[in-house]
Design a protein around this motif. Structure first.
Motif, PDB file in Angstrom:
ATOM      1  N   ALA A 222       0.850  -1.200   0.000  1.00 50.48           N
ATOM      2  CA  ALA A 222       0.000   0.000   0.000  1.00 50.48           C
ATOM      3  C   ALA A 222       0.883   1.247   0.000  1.00 50.48           C
ATOM      4  N   ARG A 223       0.455   2.270  -0.702  1.00 46.79           N
ATOM      5  CA  ARG A 223       1.238   3.502  -0.802  1.00 46.79           C
ATOM      6  C   ARG A 223       0.857   4.537   0.249  1.00 46.79           C
ATOM      7  N   VAL A 224      -0.368   4.439   0.775  1.00 47.58           N
ATOM      8  CA  VAL A 224      -0.840   5.393   1.775  1.00 47.58           C
ATOM      9  C   VAL A 224      -1.775   4.661   2.723  1.00 47.58           C
ATOM     10  N   ALA A 225      -1.849   5.162   3.943  1.00 46.42           N
ATOM     11  CA  ALA A 225      -2.754   4.583   4.943  1.00 46.42           C
ATOM     12  C   ALA A 225      -3.281   5.711   5.814  1.00 46.42           C
ATOM     13  N   ARG A 226      -4.242   5.385   6.644  1.00 43.16           N
ATOM     14  CA  ARG A 226      -4.792   6.345   7.598  1.00 43.16           C
ATOM     15  C   ARG A 226      -4.341   5.957   8.990  1.00 43.16           C
ATOM     16  N   LEU A 227      -3.780   6.926   9.705  1.00 45.24           N
ATOM     17  CA  LEU A 227      -3.324   6.731  11.073  1.00 45.24           C
ATOM     18  C   LEU A 227      -4.410   7.206  12.022  1.00 45.24           C
TER      19      LEU A 227
ATOM     20  N   VAL B 255      -5.546  10.781  10.234  1.00 43.98           N
ATOM     21  CA  VAL B 255      -4.805  11.504   9.205  1.00 43.98           C
ATOM     22  C   VAL B 255      -4.171  10.508   8.232  1.00 43.98           C
ATOM     23  N   PRO B 256      -4.035  10.904   6.959  1.00 46.55           N
ATOM     24  CA  PRO B 256      -3.330  10.034   6.011  1.00 46.55           C
ATOM     25  C   PRO B 256      -1.816  10.131   6.243  1.00 46.55           C
ATOM     26  N   VAL B 257      -1.134   9.008   6.056  1.00 45.23           N
ATOM     27  CA  VAL B 257       0.321   8.978   6.175  1.00 45.23           C
ATOM     28  C   VAL B 257       0.906   8.076   5.094  1.00 45.23           C
ATOM     29  N   VAL B 258       2.137   8.373   4.716  1.00 46.35           N
ATOM     30  CA  VAL B 258       2.927   7.427   3.936  1.00 46.35           C
ATOM     31  C   VAL B 258       3.825   6.735   4.948  1.00 46.35           C
TER      32      VAL B 258
ATOM     33  N   ASP C 157       8.031  -6.198  12.169  1.00 47.48           N
ATOM     34  CA  ASP C 157       6.821  -5.863  12.921  1.00 47.48           C
ATOM     35  C   ASP C 157       6.745  -4.383  13.269  1.00 47.48           C
ATOM     36  N   THR C 158       7.459  -3.563  12.506  1.00 45.98           N
ATOM     37  CA  THR C 158       7.480  -2.126  12.782  1.00 45.98           C
ATOM     38  C   THR C 158       7.078  -1.342  11.546  1.00 45.98           C
ATOM     39  N   ILE C 159       6.209  -0.370  11.761  1.00 44.37           N
ATOM     40  CA  ILE C 159       5.796   0.577  10.723  1.00 44.37           C
ATOM     41  C   ILE C 159       6.411   1.921  11.084  1.00 44.37           C
ATOM     42  N   TYR C 160       7.004   2.585  10.087  1.00 41.39           N
ATOM     43  CA  TYR C 160       7.609   3.896  10.300  1.00 41.39           C
ATOM     44  C   TYR C 160       6.901   4.948   9.457  1.00 41.39           C
ATOM     45  N   PHE C 161       6.739   6.129  10.022  1.00 43.94           N
ATOM     46  CA  PHE C 161       6.356   7.300   9.249  1.00 43.94           C
ATOM     47  C   PHE C 161       7.099   8.494   9.828  1.00 43.94           C
ATOM     48  N   ALA C 162       7.195   9.547   9.034  1.00 44.19           N
ATOM     49  CA  ALA C 162       7.937  10.730   9.463  1.00 44.19           C
ATOM     50  C   ALA C 162       7.099  11.974   9.232  1.00 44.19           C
ATOM     51  N   ILE C 163       7.400  12.980   9.997  1.00 43.69           N
ATOM     52  CA  ILE C 163       6.772  14.278   9.798  1.00 43.69           C
ATOM     53  C   ILE C 163       7.622  15.012   8.767  1.00 43.69           C
TER      54      ILE C 163
ATOM     55  N   ARG D 153      13.387   4.875   0.105  1.00 46.97           N
ATOM     56  CA  ARG D 153      13.338   3.808  -0.907  1.00 46.97           C
ATOM     57  C   ARG D 153      11.939   3.674  -1.495  1.00 46.97           C
ATOM     58  N   ARG D 154      10.919   3.934  -0.700  1.00 44.71           N
ATOM     59  CA  ARG D 154       9.528   3.791  -1.152  1.00 44.71           C
ATOM     60  C   ARG D 154       8.998   5.024  -1.861  1.00 44.71           C
ATOM     61  N   TYR D 155       9.471   6.202  -1.492  1.00 45.63           N
ATOM     62  CA  TYR D 155       8.881   7.446  -1.978  1.00 45.63           C
ATOM     63  C   TYR D 155       9.966   8.361  -2.545  1.00 45.63           C
ATOM     64  N   ALA D 156       9.902   8.604  -3.843  1.00 50.21           N
ATOM     65  CA  ALA D 156      10.883   9.467  -4.516  1.00 50.21           C
ATOM     66  C   ALA D 156      10.908  10.861  -3.881  1.00 50.21           C
ATOM     67  N   GLN D 157       9.781  11.336  -3.426  1.00 52.11           N
ATOM     68  CA  GLN D 157       9.718  12.674  -2.817  1.00 52.11           C
ATOM     69  C   GLN D 157      10.656  12.765  -1.611  1.00 52.11           C
ATOM     70  N   TYR D 158      10.809  11.671  -0.889  1.00 55.59           N
ATOM     71  CA  TYR D 158      11.687  11.673   0.288  1.00 55.59           C
ATOM     72  C   TYR D 158      13.152  11.527  -0.098  1.00 55.59           C
ATOM     73  N   ARG D 159      13.426  11.080  -1.311  1.00 53.95           N
ATOM     74  CA  ARG D 159      14.821  11.041  -1.773  1.00 53.95           C
ATOM     75  C   ARG D 159      15.304  12.461  -2.083  1.00 53.95           C
ATOM     76  N   SER D 160      14.404  13.293  -2.598  1.00 55.44           N
ATOM     77  CA  SER D 160      14.793  14.658  -2.940  1.00 55.44           C
ATOM     78  C   SER D 160      14.584  15.645  -1.792  1.00 55.44           C
ATOM     79  N   ALA D 161      13.710  15.325  -0.862  1.00 55.10           N
ATOM     80  CA  ALA D 161      13.452  16.202   0.291  1.00 55.10           C
ATOM     81  C   ALA D 161      13.256  15.328   1.527  1.00 55.10           C
ATOM     82  N   ARG D 162      14.367  14.922   2.120  1.00 58.42           N
ATOM     83  CA  ARG D 162      14.336  14.034   3.283  1.00 58.42           C
ATOM     84  C   ARG D 162      13.601  14.729   4.438  1.00 58.42           C
ATOM     85  N   PRO D 163      12.646  14.032   5.071  1.00 57.70           N
ATOM     86  CA  PRO D 163      11.913  14.648   6.181  1.00 57.70           C
ATOM     87  C   PRO D 163      12.850  15.103   7.299  1.00 57.70           C
TER      88      PRO D 163
END
Length: 142
Positions: free
Chosen positions: A13-18, A30-33, A39-45, A109-119
């Motif tokens: 899945a590319r997006v989920a709701r937290l 809220v939606p998150v990538v 057994d760990t899910i990561y997301f960043a602000i 690795r999953r999101y090109a946007q984070y390769r160019s603008a790291r959270p």
């Protein structure tokens, strides 16, 4: 849907709701990538425009770390393709810089946007305690 199929769908899945809960007991969604590892899910602000860096989801996690993450697929035309996966767990802000960098690498690795603008904001880790899912009868990979 068994746990293996649920985990596979969640990982793709590319997006989920937290879902978190406010200190007053109100739900907050809220939606998150995200990235899943074991057994760990990561997301960043990240840097998308926000009114403040004092985000409700972070305050909620600090007050009550029980969270749910829901990923789903909906199709107007073909309801035989419907599915959802929910991961329930315990969330925490990652304080260790090395672990935070690792999580950001997984996200990049999953999101090109984070390769160019790291959270630059905090990284949150959710330890999965339970994973469940449902798919319409006849849906592949169930």
């Amino acid at each position: 849907m068994d746990a293996t199929a649920a985990r596979k769908r969640l990982s793709e899945a590319r997006v989920a709701r937290l879902a978190t809960v406010t200190a007053e007991g109100r739900p907050h969604l809220v939606p998150v990538v995200f990235a899943l590892e074991g057994d760990t899910i990561y997301f960043a602000i990240d840097a998308k425009p926000k009114r403040t860096t004092d985000l409700q989801r972070l305050r909620n996690i600090a007050a009550n770390p029980a969270v749910s993450l829901l990923a789903d697929h909906y199709s107007d035309d073909d309801w035989t393709r419907l599915w959802w996966v929910r991961a329930d767990g315990v969330a925490r802000t990652v304080d260790d810089a090395r672990k935070s960098d690792h999580a950001l690498d997984l996200l990049a690795r999953r999101y090109a946007q984070y390769r160019s603008a790291r959270p630059q904001g905090p990284v949150v880790a959710i330890t999965i305690q339970r994973i469940t899912g449902w798919a319409a009868a006849g849906n592949p990979a169930c």
